[in-house]
Design a protein around this motif. Structure first.
Motif, mmCIF file in Angstrom:
data_model
loop_
_atom_site.group_PDB
_atom_site.id
_atom_site.type_symbol
_atom_site.label_atom_id
_atom_site.label_comp_id
_atom_site.label_asym_id
_atom_site.label_seq_id
_atom_site.Cartn_x
_atom_site.Cartn_y
_atom_site.Cartn_z
ATOM 1 N N THR B 28 20.457 33.611 39.106
ATOM 2 C CA THR B 28 21.418 34.230 38.194
ATOM 3 C C THR B 28 22.668 33.385 38.037
ATOM 4 O O THR B 28 23.423 33.563 37.083
ATOM 5 C CB THR B 28 21.824 35.604 38.720
ATOM 6 O OG1 THR B 28 22.394 35.428 40.022
ATOM 7 C CG2 THR B 28 20.623 36.528 38.812
ATOM 8 N N SER B 37 34.566 30.014 39.557
ATOM 9 C CA SER B 37 35.147 31.272 40.010
ATOM 10 C C SER B 37 36.126 31.042 41.165
ATOM 11 O O SER B 37 37.227 31.590 41.189
ATOM 12 C CB SER B 37 34.025 32.215 40.446
ATOM 13 O OG SER B 37 34.545 33.307 41.155
ATOM 14 N N LYS B 54 35.420 37.038 48.144
ATOM 15 C CA LYS B 54 36.096 37.283 46.873
ATOM 16 C C LYS B 54 35.355 36.639 45.711
ATOM 17 O O LYS B 54 35.240 37.224 44.635
ATOM 18 C CB LYS B 54 37.540 36.767 46.934
ATOM 19 C CG LYS B 54 38.456 37.720 47.678
ATOM 20 C CD LYS B 54 39.847 37.128 47.906
ATOM 21 C CE LYS B 54 40.664 38.027 48.823
ATOM 22 N NZ LYS B 54 41.718 37.274 49.545
ATOM 23 N N LYS B 57 32.431 38.848 44.988
ATOM 24 C CA LYS B 57 32.765 40.058 44.260
ATOM 25 C C LYS B 57 32.988 39.749 42.778
ATOM 26 O O LYS B 57 32.508 40.471 41.906
ATOM 27 C CB LYS B 57 34.019 40.709 44.856
ATOM 28 C CG LYS B 57 34.367 42.025 44.162
ATOM 29 C CD LYS B 57 35.612 42.687 44.764
ATOM 30 C CE LYS B 57 35.274 43.369 46.085
ATOM 31 N NZ LYS B 57 36.432 44.061 46.664
ATOM 32 N N GLU B 58 33.681 38.657 42.519
ATOM 33 C CA GLU B 58 33.915 38.264 41.130
ATOM 34 C C GLU B 58 32.611 38.058 40.380
ATOM 35 O O GLU B 58 32.526 38.318 39.179
ATOM 36 C CB GLU B 58 34.723 36.953 41.096
ATOM 37 C CG GLU B 58 36.204 37.143 40.957
ATOM 38 C CD GLU B 58 36.769 36.151 39.949
ATOM 39 O OE1 GLU B 58 37.859 36.408 39.430
ATOM 40 O OE2 GLU B 58 36.120 35.119 39.684
ATOM 41 N N LEU B 59 31.625 37.566 41.073
ATOM 42 C CA LEU B 59 30.360 37.250 40.410
ATOM 43 C C LEU B 59 29.347 38.380 40.581
ATOM 44 O O LEU B 59 28.181 38.238 40.199
ATOM 45 C CB LEU B 59 29.808 35.939 40.975
ATOM 46 C CG LEU B 59 30.728 34.732 40.759
ATOM 47 C CD1 LEU B 59 30.149 33.494 41.414
ATOM 48 C CD2 LEU B 59 30.941 34.497 39.271
ATOM 49 N N ASP B 60 29.808 39.473 41.198
ATOM 50 C CA ASP B 60 28.948 40.633 41.378
ATOM 51 C C ASP B 60 27.694 40.270 42.158
ATOM 52 O O ASP B 60 26.566 40.478 41.690
ATOM 53 C CB ASP B 60 28.572 41.206 40.006
ATOM 54 C CG ASP B 60 28.445 42.711 40.070
ATOM 55 O OD1 ASP B 60 29.418 43.357 40.503
ATOM 56 O OD2 ASP B 60 27.366 43.235 39.717
ATOM 57 N N VAL B 61 27.941 39.779 43.316
ATOM 58 C CA VAL B 61 26.850 39.233 44.122
ATOM 59 C C VAL B 61 27.231 39.354 45.588
ATOM 60 O O VAL B 61 28.390 39.553 45.923
ATOM 61 C CB VAL B 61 26.636 37.762 43.694
ATOM 62 C CG1 VAL B 61 26.572 36.829 44.884
ATOM 63 C CG2 VAL B 61 25.409 37.639 42.815
ATOM 64 N N THR B 62 26.269 39.254 46.451
ATOM 65 C CA THR B 62 26.530 39.306 47.885
ATOM 66 C C THR B 62 27.103 37.976 48.378
ATOM 67 O O THR B 62 26.689 36.920 47.904
ATOM 68 C CB THR B 62 25.214 39.592 48.621
ATOM 69 O OG1 THR B 62 24.825 40.931 48.381
ATOM 70 C CG2 THR B 62 25.372 39.382 50.093
#
Lengths: 249, 249
Positions: B28, B37, B54, B57-62
């Motif tokens: 992804t 990012s 952080k 989180k910005e990339l919506d991922v673990t």
DNA sequence: TAATAAACTATACCTCATATAGTTTAAGTG
DNA sequence: CACTTAAACTATATGAGGTATAGTTTATTA
């Protein structure tokens, strides 16, 4: 606690005597001891070995109790930096400003070589501890006869400090092939990869430089090469300084 | 995974295309996105804002999934450093090596001013990314007509890089009074404390300098003074360089 | 002897970096 | 079309570190 309008940090940095407590428990430690312990840890294991828990263990004390002696980790780093930078007095009095500055910079280089972690301490404020000021003082002394004004003297010392610091870091980088890199072929692989990626089309000059093997001369120790570069750079700066002097001294 | 003997780190640093996976899930993200990012976070909140959680989180991922794209936090820092250092091409072609180097250093200074976190990235290896090499290349280009050998050219660029970096850090230090210091009177208190502690007996020259108010001139913005020092130092180095050239060019 | 306050401890919280062990998801294979 | 395979991603956990908060100990002074 903030007597005489001197900030606490300065009181600790300069080891200003605190009025003996009229009340309460006696302290088992002092700033000196804490900082010395942290410095010892850094000497042995690098900057990352100087942590509050480790210092605390060395001193047989709880980590939190260290906050009686240092305001924060960052402050501890500044205290370490100053404490670990005792001035060095040259054996013989240098014969002129040029030799004086040469010796000064060269002693600084040695300090950074003896304690590789020092140039790694992040810079967050101007030099303000007794030892850092002592280095500054010695620099000013060597420049006394040059006729430069204070601004220029300060500028010259700043410039040289940065140069020494940067060179020392570079030397560290080249000397150790990074001990924590697993692959054996890394050092060589890096060089080969760089040569492959820096193509003459995109980077004509750099490619030529890499081809000429000015970088990574495997026959002589990398440290020696950096030291030679350091000496050459120093002379260059001193030449520039000489050029700016009102008259030759 | 280590095709062509190019280390993984280099593949990521140079964004080398990876053979499209014949098997398995599609990714992804890519190195580019992750690094971008992290750079955005550092731009907004400084180096310490660029943490793996952080970014994740910005990339919506673990957080852990980032290790598919960067080898470690340290590596991420190197990738950020290079990605955030795009080369700047001067508007007009400089007229000679001296103006060329002046512009080069000055552009580097601007880069460090725009992204104050860059000079704070710890140095652990020689410049090896495409953008860092591009800066190097531009420097070499300016020095092409000087007749210096590669070793000297490299030495000069190293010297100037260190100088710019150090100056930028100093400027940061002076400009901000450290935002996270609670006391309002800190900046002034520090200056007063220093003057009180640097006594003429122990530090004659430095004391005189402090008295002459060469340091901390409160009438003009500190940033401007540092910039002036930077320019002066740069000229000094260029003078030194001119002195070392085989003949004037 | 009690009040006081300094020095120290205990505990806890939060953030990180990262190891290990899964789980999902796509592409190839029979 | 199952079914293997392996890549990408998640879950969980560990351990370290810095530091806030709330005690507890211990010396001095009243």
């Amino acid at each position: 606690m903030n007597n005489d309008a001197v900030p606490d940090f300065f009181r600790r940095l300069w080891r200003l005597p605190t009025a003996p407590a009229r009340l309460g428990r006696r302290s088992t430690l002092d700033v000196e001891t804490v900082v010395a312990s942290a410095v010892r840890l850094a000497d042995e294991g690098g900057l990352e070995a100087a942590t509050l828990p480790k210092v605390a263990k060395e001193l047989d004390v709880t980590p939190m109790s260290l906050y009686r002696y240092v305001g924060s980790k960052q402050e501890l780093l500044q205290l370490m930096l100053d404490a670990a930078s005792p001035p060095r007095t040259p054996a013989a009095e240098p014969s002129g400003w040029r030799e004086g500055m040469r010796l000064w910079a060269s002693d600084l280089w040695e300090l950074y070589t003896d304690r590789p972690w020092i140039p790694r301490v992040p810079i967050y404020r101007s030099p303000s501890g007794p030892n850092q000021i002592a280095w500054l003082e010695r620099g000013f002394a060597q420049l006394a006869d040059t006729g430069l004004d204070w601004g220029d003297k300060l500028m010259v010392l700043t410039l040289l400090t940065g140069f020494v610091r940067h060179s020392a870091l570079l030397a560290q980088d080249l000397e150790e092939g990074r001990s924590d890199h697993s692959e054996t072929e890394d050092k060589d692989g890096y060089a080969r990869a760089l040569r492959a990626l820096v193509t003459p089309e995109h980077y004509p000059h750099t490619a030529e430089m890499l081809a000429s093997a000015a970088l990574l001369p495997s026959d002589e120790p990398a440290g020696a090469a950096v030291r030679a570069d350091f000496d050459a750079g120093l002379e260059l700066v001193l030449d520039g300084l000489a050029h700016q002097l009102p008259e030759d001294a």
